[in-house]
Enzyme design. Structure first.
Site, PDB file in Angstrom:
ATOM      1  N   ASP A   1       0.870  -1.189   0.000  1.00  0.00           N
ATOM      2  CA  ASP A   1       0.000   0.000   0.000  1.00  0.00           C
ATOM      3  C   ASP A   1       0.899   1.229   0.000  1.00  0.00           C
ATOM      4  O   ASP A   1       1.833   1.332   0.797  1.00  0.00           O
ATOM      5  CB  ASP A   1      -0.909  -0.011   1.245  1.00  0.00           C
ATOM      6  CG  ASP A   1      -1.928   1.126   1.221  1.00  0.00           C
ATOM      7  OD1 ASP A   1      -3.131   0.850   1.090  1.00  0.00           O
ATOM      8  OD2 ASP A   1      -1.518   2.297   1.336  1.00  0.00           O
TER       9      ASP A   1
ATOM     10  N   ASP B   1      -4.041   2.515  -4.987  1.00  0.00           N
ATOM     11  CA  ASP B   1      -2.697   2.517  -4.379  1.00  0.00           C
ATOM     12  C   ASP B   1      -2.346   1.245  -3.629  1.00  0.00           C
ATOM     13  O   ASP B   1      -1.448   1.242  -2.818  1.00  0.00           O
ATOM     14  CB  ASP B   1      -2.512   3.755  -3.488  1.00  0.00           C
ATOM     15  CG  ASP B   1      -3.086   3.559  -2.096  1.00  0.00           C
ATOM     16  OD1 ASP B   1      -4.104   2.844  -1.972  1.00  0.00           O
ATOM     17  OD2 ASP B   1      -2.511   4.117  -1.158  1.00  0.00           O
ATOM     18  N   GLU B   2      -3.064   0.149  -3.899  1.00  0.00           N
ATOM     19  CA  GLU B   2      -2.656  -1.082  -3.226  1.00  0.00           C
ATOM     20  C   GLU B   2      -2.815  -2.298  -4.115  1.00  0.00           C
ATOM     21  O   GLU B   2      -3.676  -2.348  -4.996  1.00  0.00           O
ATOM     22  CB  GLU B   2      -3.382  -1.266  -1.897  1.00  0.00           C
ATOM     23  CG  GLU B   2      -4.860  -1.443  -1.975  1.00  0.00           C
ATOM     24  CD  GLU B   2      -5.529  -1.064  -0.649  1.00  0.00           C
ATOM     25  OE1 GLU B   2      -6.002  -1.974   0.031  1.00  0.00           O
ATOM     26  OE2 GLU B   2      -5.576   0.135  -0.328  1.00  0.00           O
TER      27      GLU B   2
HETATM   28  N1  DCP Z   1      -8.853   8.609  -0.830  1.00  0.00           N
HETATM   29  C1  DCP Z   1      -9.872   9.537  -1.000  1.00  0.00           C
HETATM   30  N2  DCP Z   1     -10.873   9.650  -0.061  1.00  0.00           N
HETATM   31  C2  DCP Z   1     -10.849   8.887   1.055  1.00  0.00           C
HETATM   32  C3  DCP Z   1      -9.819   7.947   1.248  1.00  0.00           C
HETATM   33  C4  DCP Z   1      -8.816   7.842   0.278  1.00  0.00           C
HETATM   34  O1  DCP Z   1      -9.898  10.227  -2.002  1.00  0.00           O
HETATM   35  N3  DCP Z   1     -11.816   9.024   1.986  1.00  0.00           N
HETATM   36  C5  DCP Z   1      -7.766   8.549  -1.839  1.00  0.00           C
HETATM   37  C6  DCP Z   1      -6.608   9.445  -1.447  1.00  0.00           C
HETATM   38  C7  DCP Z   1      -5.544   8.525  -0.915  1.00  0.00           C
HETATM   39  C8  DCP Z   1      -5.806   7.263  -1.716  1.00  0.00           C
HETATM   40  O2  DCP Z   1      -7.221   7.237  -1.945  1.00  0.00           O
HETATM   41  O3  DCP Z   1      -4.230   9.027  -1.100  1.00  0.00           O
HETATM   42  C9  DCP Z   1      -5.361   6.021  -0.987  1.00  0.00           C
HETATM   43  O4  DCP Z   1      -6.062   5.892   0.251  1.00  0.00           O
HETATM   44  P1  DCP Z   1      -5.424   5.244   1.545  1.00  0.00           P
HETATM   45  O5  DCP Z   1      -6.541   4.892   2.435  1.00  0.00           O
HETATM   46  O6  DCP Z   1      -4.480   4.161   1.157  1.00  0.00           O
HETATM   47  O7  DCP Z   1      -4.652   6.446   2.266  1.00  0.00           O
HETATM   48  P2  DCP Z   1      -3.283   7.161   1.925  1.00  0.00           P
HETATM   49  O8  DCP Z   1      -2.510   6.438   0.867  1.00  0.00           O
HETATM   50  O9  DCP Z   1      -3.570   8.577   1.614  1.00  0.00           O
HETATM   51  O10 DCP Z   1      -2.503   7.112   3.321  1.00  0.00           O
HETATM   52  P3  DCP Z   1      -1.775   5.869   4.048  1.00  0.00           P
HETATM   53  O11 DCP Z   1      -0.339   6.256   4.135  1.00  0.00           O
HETATM   54  O12 DCP Z   1      -2.408   5.798   5.389  1.00  0.00           O
HETATM   55  O13 DCP Z   1      -2.009   4.655   3.216  1.00  0.00           O
HETATM   56 CA    CA Z   2      -2.211   4.210   0.989  1.00  0.00          CA
HETATM   57 CA    CA Z   3      -4.943   2.130   0.140  1.00  0.00          CA
END
Ligand code: DCP
Ligand code: CA
Ligand code: CA
Length: 350
Positions: free
Chosen positions: A8, A106-107
């Site tokens: 991820d 992203d995963e």
């Molecule tokens: N995303 C979004 N709205 C949300 C959750 C996520 O638009 N409520 C989008 C933005 C994030 C991407 O999806 O960058 C991936 O979500 P993740 O839950 O994997 O979170 P992040 O990658 O941002 O952070 P982490 O480092 O905790 O994985």
């Molecule tokens: Ca992420």
């Molecule tokens: Ca994710």
């Protein structure tokens, strides 16, 4: 049980922005849904770890984030760019040659087979290093037997981590976990379980499985097994672009209407069918994908009994597969794909 390597990306949209604007690195910033002029009206999609120090989180109204940190930098989301970067990450992962399932923007999960733990860890190091070097992006990798467990391990190693969990350590590891950490347990199921005073995996493990089955059907059984150290979830590979034909499209605005999804599925099926015709190909496999409003995705595949070029078969199967994965969800984008392709009129023994 084969090992699963689950990756991820860390603070993905924000990390993409840092990769093209390195000066952002020292600042707390968010990526939000609204234009800069209307930023207070929107929601935080994600933020870098500098902003997380203030308690800012995904899904929070931008207005609230600005109260937590008045000097917060705001960027409007650039979906096309993140999609492009995501494509590069997935391509890099697939180049290792393992069965790969893209789970969200992203995963991804890789089935790395019966590797020993040390070898798996060194593979994770290689992959992580390559993503850092070639794309300038941080990620976290979890390794365990079973896809659901590998994801939990990955979450527990965030940010910028690599963690391997051995089979014999799974039960101990799960004990203190919240049930929400289990892949597939959404907010609604979590609330229903909280009502009967179940919030930890350890409590779930002690429940009467029949109660869970009454509450959640087949998924209840899966939950019970997961809570007790049995993870049968497999990596479900997305079909290779070269060996398949697919079309996908984002809705003008996120939708909960199945009529709208069905209409779009019809259009995409027609486009795929047209492409098949041009290439003079038959298909046997049908695969659909839904991306939800939170950017997670689900894929569902089906093999039919014989090769065909029927557009009606494609449509009806695509619609019924999509019904399974979109009910009750807010959908952002769908895709229809055919795989197991065969040249029309070619010799075929089934
Ligand atoms: N995303 C979004 N709205 C949300 C959750 C996520 O638009 N409520 C989008 C933005 C994030 C991407 O999806 O960058 C991936 O979500 P993740 O839950 O994997 O979170 P992040 O990658 O941002 O952070 P982490 O480092 O905790 O994985
Ligand atoms: Ca992420
Ligand atoms: Ca994710």
């Amino acid at each position: 049980m084969p090992l699963v390597l689950f990756l991820d990306m860390d603070y993905f949209f924000a990390a993409c922005e840092e990769s093209r604007h390195p000066e952002l690195k020292e600042k707390a910033f968010v990526v939000g849904t609204a234009t800069i002029a209307r930023k207070e009206k929107g929601v935080v999609q994600t933020c870098n770890y500098e902003a997380r120090k203030f308690g800012i989180r995904s899904g929070m109204p931008t207005m609230q984030a600005l109260k937590l940190d008045p000097s917060l930098v705001y960027l409007e989301s650039d979906d096309n760019f993140y999609e492009q970067v995501s494509g590069k990450v997935m391509e890099l992962l697939k180049s290792y040659g393992f069965a790969t399932e893209v789970i969200s923007i992203d995963e991804a999960a890789l089935d790395i087979g019966d590797m020993d733990y040390a070898e798996a860890e060194s593979l994770a190091r290689k992959i992580k290093g390559k993503i850092a070097k070639e794309l300038g992006l941080p990620c976290t990798i979890g390794i365990c037997a079973g896809k659901v467990y590998a994801k939990i391990v990955c979450d527990s190693a965030k940010p910028d981590g690599i963690k391997v969990l051995r089979g014999e350590d799974v039960k101990d590891f799960l004990k203190g976990m919240k049930i929400g950490s289990i892949l597939g347990v959404g907010k609604k199921s979590e609330d229903r379980l909280r009502k009967i005073s179940v919030s930890k995996v350890a409590e779930l493990a002690k429940m009467d499985p029949n109660v869970l089955i009454d509450m959640f059907g087949d998924f209840g059984k899966e939950l019970f097994l997961l809570a007790n150290g049995i993870d049968d979830s497999k990596v479900n590979p997305n079909y290779d672009e070269v060996l398949s034909i697919g079309r996908e499209r984002t809705f003008d605005s996120d939708t909960r209407s199945f009529a709208e999804i069905e209409r779009m599925a019809g259009i995409l099926s027609d486009e795929v069918h047209m492409e098949l015709g041009k290439k003079r190909m038959w298909f046997r496999g049908i695969s659909v994908k839904a991306r939800y409003s939170d950017f997670t995705e689900r894929i569902k595949n089906k093999k039919i009994s014989n090769y065909t070029d029927s557009v009606d078969t494609l449509k009806s199967n695509a619609v019924s597969l999509l019904r399974d994965i979109t009910s009750g969800r807010t959908v952002r984008k769908i895709g229809v794909r055919v795989y197991m392709l065969e040249k029309m009129g070619g010799q075929r023994s089934l």
